[in-house]
Design an enzyme around this catalytic site. Sequence first.
Site, PDB file in Angstrom:
ATOM      1  N   GLY A  22       0.562  -1.291   0.136  1.00 37.37           N
ATOM      2  CA  GLY A  22      -0.065  -0.029   0.185  1.00 37.37           C
ATOM      3  C   GLY A  22       0.558   1.233  -0.032  1.00 37.37           C
ATOM      4  O   GLY A  22       0.300   2.378  -0.118  1.00 37.37           O
ATOM      5  N   PRO A  70       5.019  -4.936  -0.960  1.00 33.08           N
ATOM      6  CA  PRO A  70       5.020  -3.572  -1.739  1.00 33.08           C
ATOM      7  C   PRO A  70       4.683  -4.034  -3.366  1.00 33.08           C
ATOM      8  O   PRO A  70       5.348  -4.968  -3.557  1.00 33.08           O
ATOM      9  CB  PRO A  70       6.186  -3.228  -1.560  1.00 33.08           C
ATOM     10  CG  PRO A  70       7.354  -3.890  -1.350  1.00 33.08           C
ATOM     11  CD  PRO A  70       6.431  -4.869  -0.442  1.00 33.08           C
ATOM     12  N   ARG A  88      -7.610   2.437 -14.911  1.00 32.82           N
ATOM     13  CA  ARG A  88      -7.575   3.000 -13.823  1.00 32.82           C
ATOM     14  C   ARG A  88      -8.320   4.380 -13.737  1.00 32.82           C
ATOM     15  O   ARG A  88      -9.025   4.516 -12.722  1.00 32.82           O
ATOM     16  CB  ARG A  88      -6.088   3.181 -12.843  1.00 32.82           C
ATOM     17  CG  ARG A  88      -5.515   1.907 -12.733  1.00 32.82           C
ATOM     18  CD  ARG A  88      -4.230   2.103 -12.014  1.00 32.82           C
ATOM     19  NE  ARG A  88      -4.489   2.339 -10.496  1.00 32.82           N
ATOM     20  CZ  ARG A  88      -4.359   3.521  -9.918  1.00 32.82           C
ATOM     21  NH1 ARG A  88      -3.976   4.386 -10.864  1.00 32.82           N
ATOM     22  NH2 ARG A  88      -4.389   3.605  -8.828  1.00 32.82           N
ATOM     23  N   TYR A 125     -11.427   4.290 -11.067  1.00 33.41           N
ATOM     24  CA  TYR A 125     -11.137   4.940  -9.601  1.00 33.41           C
ATOM     25  C   TYR A 125     -10.946   6.490  -9.790  1.00 33.41           C
ATOM     26  O   TYR A 125     -10.528   6.977  -8.867  1.00 33.41           O
ATOM     27  CB  TYR A 125      -9.781   4.314  -8.961  1.00 33.41           C
ATOM     28  CG  TYR A 125      -9.551   3.010  -9.129  1.00 33.41           C
ATOM     29  CD1 TYR A 125     -10.410   2.150  -8.482  1.00 33.41           C
ATOM     30  CD2 TYR A 125      -8.336   2.296  -9.955  1.00 33.41           C
ATOM     31  CE1 TYR A 125     -10.166   0.456  -8.506  1.00 33.41           C
ATOM     32  CE2 TYR A 125      -8.186   0.925  -9.606  1.00 33.41           C
ATOM     33  CZ  TYR A 125      -9.025   0.173  -8.919  1.00 33.41           C
ATOM     34  OH  TYR A 125      -8.857  -1.189  -8.866  1.00 33.41           O
ATOM     35  N   CYS A 165     -15.428   2.690 -27.346  1.00 37.38           N
ATOM     36  CA  CYS A 165     -16.512   3.268 -27.405  1.00 37.38           C
ATOM     37  C   CYS A 165     -17.231   3.264 -26.054  1.00 37.38           C
ATOM     38  O   CYS A 165     -18.241   2.672 -25.650  1.00 37.38           O
ATOM     39  CB  CYS A 165     -17.487   2.256 -28.438  1.00 37.38           C
ATOM     40  SG  CYS A 165     -16.775   1.944 -29.722  1.00 37.38           S
TER      41      CYS A 165
HETATM   42  N1  LLP Z   1      -1.015  -7.045  -0.320  1.00 32.21           N
HETATM   43  C1  LLP Z   1      -2.240  -7.462  -0.153  1.00 32.21           C
HETATM   44  C2  LLP Z   1      -2.759  -8.367   0.487  1.00 32.21           C
HETATM   45  C3  LLP Z   1      -3.087  -6.654  -1.231  1.00 32.21           C
HETATM   46  O1  LLP Z   1      -4.235  -6.819  -1.191  1.00 32.21           O
HETATM   47  C4  LLP Z   1      -2.362  -5.575  -1.982  1.00 32.21           C
HETATM   48  C5  LLP Z   1      -3.060  -4.982  -2.890  1.00 32.21           C
HETATM   49  C6  LLP Z   1      -0.966  -5.504  -2.001  1.00 32.21           C
HETATM   50  C7  LLP Z   1      -0.180  -6.139  -1.015  1.00 32.21           C
HETATM   51  C8  LLP Z   1      -0.487  -4.759  -2.739  1.00 32.21           C
HETATM   52  O2  LLP Z   1      -0.600  -3.089  -2.961  1.00 32.21           O
HETATM   53  P1  LLP Z   1       0.233  -1.962  -3.206  1.00 32.21           P
HETATM   54  O3  LLP Z   1       1.387  -2.188  -2.608  1.00 32.21           O
HETATM   55  O4  LLP Z   1       0.418  -2.510  -4.632  1.00 32.21           O
HETATM   56  O5  LLP Z   1      -0.546  -0.775  -3.220  1.00 32.21           O
HETATM   57  N2  LLP Z   1      -6.244  -2.199  -8.617  1.00 32.21           N
HETATM   58  C9  LLP Z   1      -6.050  -1.106  -7.518  1.00 32.21           C
HETATM   59  C10 LLP Z   1      -5.054  -1.560  -6.553  1.00 32.21           C
HETATM   60  C11 LLP Z   1      -5.683  -2.542  -5.770  1.00 32.21           C
HETATM   61  C12 LLP Z   1      -4.664  -3.415  -4.706  1.00 32.21           C
HETATM   62  C13 LLP Z   1      -5.375  -4.636  -4.299  1.00 32.21           C
HETATM   63  N3  LLP Z   1      -4.336  -5.064  -3.082  1.00 32.21           N
HETATM   64  C14 LLP Z   1      -5.351  -0.026  -8.215  1.00 32.21           C
HETATM   65  O6  LLP Z   1      -5.001   0.180  -9.430  1.00 32.21           O
HETATM   66  O7  LLP Z   1      -5.060   0.866  -7.509  1.00 32.21           O
END
Ligand code: LLP
Length: 439
Positions: free
Chosen positions: A251, A294, A333, A337, A364
């Site tokens: 995150g 990450p 995205r 979002y 489209c």
């Molecule tokens: N660990 C778990 C359990 C997760 O659910 C996620 C992301 C991560 C790690 C990695 O998170 P990151 O570091 O990439 O933020 N499709 C959305 C993001 C969905 C993330 C879901 N889980 C977007 O395009 O922003």
Amino acid sequence: MNNTLLTGTMKVNEQNHLEIGGVDTVTLVEKHGTPVYVYDVFQIKEKARAFKNTFAVRGIKAQVAYASKAFACTAIYQLMAQEGLSVDVVSGGELYTAIHAGYPKEKIHFHGNNKTESEIVDALNYEIGCFVVDNFNELDLLQHHAAERNQKVAILLRVTPGVEAHTHEYISTGQEDSKFGFDLLNGQAEKAVEVALASSHLDLLGLHSHIGSQIFETQGFLMAIDKLLTEVTKWQKTQSFDLKVLNLGGGFGIRYVEGDQPLPVSEYVNTIIDEVITQTTKFNLAMPEIWIEPGRSIVGDAGITLYQTGSEKQVPDVRNYLAIDGGMTDNIRPALYEAEYTGVLANRANDIATETYSIAGKCCESGDMLIWDLPLPKREQNDILAVFSTGAYGYSMANNYNRIPRPPVVFVENGIDYVVVERESYADLISLDRSLPQG
Ligand code: LLP
């Protein structure tokens, strides 16, 4: 252009072209066509190392698991394995790709809120390092299959700590009302610990929590750590539960547009380490290994997408639309979002922006808009638009809406470019189709 947008090896060269990894983006387009995803390998390595090194410098036992949902293909698994990271997979498809990329099996962590029985069996056959168990159903299935094979399986329990990180509401996963994990507040997590500890085929290493995405501050992580360790202290007394691993998920935010101000990787990690030390000392717990996951922050700003610009539509006194040869098929995205991006004309990177264009995709659908009100020089036919920070959740969420083939992925490093995912062809698009029965 605004040079603060240039990260890693990106720069504007003497031809006034955007360059990445020592390769001119105009050359990349001539060679590989458009749209094309391009990744700066140097920058991916830098980020992976920044996470690992921050733990190493502090002498903290840790695993940094790349969350491969952000961008999954054989080459990125190979690169992460080379960098010594662990990897988080969330489906049979990611697992298969990681295994076939040669990922060390013991470094694979398997996530997911509805792992199917066949996915579980595959993962047991591969002898992966750890399952992150999400619910009681999975706990039962895993226990059953592990017992049948007389295997002992390492697990973490995914816990929902009831912490809401500051983020877009569609991508929060830390609240109580979440489809993920065992709830901490209503006693489910405690029950899950009891079930796991009672099984001689499950080796409960610890707990996992993931509080959200694109997080710019550390408060949410601190709250999650405090809540988890408070419970662990109770369970240590009531259930002799010994926390060996605390996985705090991913995150960590990145910069998409100028206003975004993520913290340096070392700051996220050091703050987490400090809090775990403080709280374990306070509660008289042994220091666990810290694992993190990450995704976006390793690959997000290392990636750009190059498009060719095409038609323009002027709506007098409202706006000018400039269309590109991609859109929500290669980057969903913004539509999903309301995610914001920025970009430049890669073939005239330092030309003065005199106009404002809203960048439209070619699908489209009116919602297929990539960037609203982007300042750019006056358009010329076949300009190349580079969109920044498309490395995470771009290719991995790409789709074939309107039967548009998915773009290729090209890695660049030290002046060399190579394709790691081929462009999908029209023939690929119909390759799984079958004709109606004859007669
Ligand atoms: N660990 C778990 C359990 C997760 O659910 C996620 C992301 C991560 C790690 C990695 O998170 P990151 O570091 O990439 O933020 N499709 C959305 C993001 C969905 C993330 C879901 N889980 C977007 O395009 O922003």
